[in-house]
Design an enzyme around this catalytic site. Structure first.
Site, short mmCIF file in Angstrom:
data_model
loop_
_atom_site.label_atom_id
_atom_site.label_comp_id
_atom_site.label_asym_id
_atom_site.label_seq_id
_atom_site.Cartn_x
_atom_site.Cartn_y
_atom_site.Cartn_z
N ASN A 38 0.78 -1.05 0.05
CA ASN A 38 -0.14 -0.09 -0.16
C ASN A 38 0.69 1.12 -0.11
OD1 ASN A 38 -2.43 1.45 -0.12
ND2 ASN A 38 -3.09 0.88 2.09
N HIS A 51 -8.31 3.72 8.57
CA HIS A 51 -9.00 2.57 7.93
C HIS A 51 -10.30 2.11 8.58
CE1 HIS A 51 -4.70 1.23 6.70
NE2 HIS A 51 -5.52 0.17 6.01
#
Length: 471
Positions: free
Chosen positions: A327, A358
């Protein structure tokens, strides 16, 4: 063992139902079919966009408009009325962009975007609960949040700070004029990255839309100075995560079996991320946006927006190396808006921001809090012992093999709660593993001498600091 989600949750429909027969035929949740269909269509649209709406054939406004219209359609197709959350957040933050002063624009944008994202994360728990197995609107919302905050900080750097106080990268990416509404929504909602990302920089996106991107990257590496006279156009069900909470795994399997099985289960959870990010990378490259310059051998590089390096992930010999290649654009965003900017505890605060971004599932916080311990412990071990293994190639090979195995097992242990989400299965898993990595990490941090990173190693050199050194 965690309760199985109701069937209705596993196949919850949030977007278009036109592909429902295909979903039933394949036995795949409709939302995931919609997602793949959108990304494949985006790949085709990207080739068309590059060929028929190239900068030489049409104006930047037309390119902005088509990129935005396609992106909005994809979001509505995939997520239905939930896509309203994206549009509301974009409009709110554009209001901040227009009305806020340059000295405060980054603060207001950050707190509004992260606050709205967090509210949506909390609402997801009550809408979908823990058992959701499909894609949902929070993914695009997370990407838009990255872009909103990235642009806000870069506008702040360009209009609210002195050039000599910026690092080289901050100066290069600083935005010196507030974007128009069309530029703003195109940057945030364009079809190339609205569904699966990755986050990118506003100046580079505008250069791409206006047709300056490729030439700019070639000129950065002095393409003509190297003898070139022109600038050319360059199965998830096999090892289900629920087995980690089974009675066999928790109470009957020996420790070594648990260790190996945990590694295999975590490996099986990676392909969906590899697929989504590689496809998103291909979409941007097909449109021509992924060009990053030229390597030392004169080969064109197309990794400007790459979100992962699979080879380096699977061969990582340190926790840091693993995270740097997973990521990637999100890690870059965390570095730019948090790690480089906070005056104290950058590692801890960066992990906390990552967890908050998140969502609010407890598993995320288990993962990132564990990640803080493992990162600090790994850094301590490396600083104390690595130099002893550099005296010969044989010792270095042994060191690499051992650190590779330790890294892969540590990552599996750390990220397991991220995919398990809930508290009960996470505690059950860690109890069955005797909390071994937590204990080892704490002992390392407490008893090994810590050699902290120098403050100036973390913070990038500003133009002012470079000037002072020269003077």
């Amino acid at each position: 063992m965690a309760a199985e989600p109701p069937p209705s949750l596993s196949y919850r429909t949030t977007g278009s139902t036109c592909l429902h027969p295909l979903s039933e035929l394949l036995g795949i949740p409709l939302d995931q079919v919609n997602f793949v269909a959108c990304q494949l269509f985006a790949l085709c649209a990207a080739f068309w966009f590059r060929s028929y709406l190239s900068p030489g054939k049409t104006s930047p406004d037309v390119r902005h408009a088509f990129a935005t219209i396609f992106g909005i359609y994809f979001v509505i197709f995939c997520f239905g009325w939930y896509s309203v959350h994206l549009f509301v957040l974009v409009l709110m933050c554009y209001g901040i962009m227009v009305t806020a002063s340059a000295s405060n624009i980054h603060r207001y944008s950050f707190f509004v975007a992260m606050g709205y994202l967090t509210i949506c994360h909390i609402s997801r728990i009550y809408i979908f609960h823990y058992g959701i197995l499909t894609t949902d609107f929070s993914g695009p919302l997370m990407i838009v949040t990255q872009k909103i905050t990235t642009l806000a900080f870069q506008v702040h750097d360009g209009l609210g700070r002195k050039a000599e106080d910026l690092s080289t990268e901050q100066y290069r990416l600083a935005v010196k004029a507030k974007p128009s509404f069309l530029e703003y929504v195109s940057y945030l909602l364009n079809f190339m990255s609205v569904i699966a990302g990755p986050c990118n920089n506003f100046k580079e996106y505008i250069a791409f839309i206006e047709g300056r991107h490729t030439h700019m990257k070639l000129l950065e590496v002095n393409w003509k100075g190297k003898g070139f006279h022109s600038l050319p156009e360059p199965s998830p069900t096999t090892f289900p995560v629920t087995c980690l909470a089974d009675d066999w795994f928790v109470h009957k399997a020996n420790f070594l079996t648990r260790l190996c099985y945990l590694y295999v289960v975590m490996q099986a959870s990676k392909p969906k991320y590899y697929f989504a990010w590689t496809l998103a990378d291909a979409v941007n490259n097909a449109a021509g946006f992924g060009f990053s310059g030229v390597d030392k051998n004169g080969n064109f590089c197309w990794d400007l927006l790459s979100n992962l390096n699979i080879w380096k992930i699977e061969t990582a010999t340190s926790f840091k190396m693993y995270l740097e290649n997973w990521n990637i654009q999100t890690a870059t965003w965390l570095k730019r808006v948090c790690y480089e900017r906070v005056p104290w505890h950058p590692t801890v605060l960066t992990f906390i921001l990552s967890a908050l971004w998140h969502g609010v599932y407890p598993g995320y916080y288990f993962t990132f809090l564990t990640g803080i311990l493992v990162t600090l412990a790994a850094r301590t071990v490396r600083n104390n012992y690595r130099h002893y293994f550099l005296s010969s190639k044989a010792l270095k090979v042994v060191y690499d093999i051992v650190t590779w195995a330790v890294t892969q097992l540590a990552v599996s242990y750390t990220v397991a709660p991220f995919v398990m989400l809930a508290v009960e299965p996470t505690i059950s898993l860690y109890k069955s593993m005797y909390f071994y990595l937590h204990i080892i990490s704490l002992l390392i941090i407490l008893f090994l001498p810590i050699k902290p990173q120098a403050h100036n190693q973390r913070r990038p050199q500003t133009l002012n600091s470079v000037k002072k050194k020269i003077d």
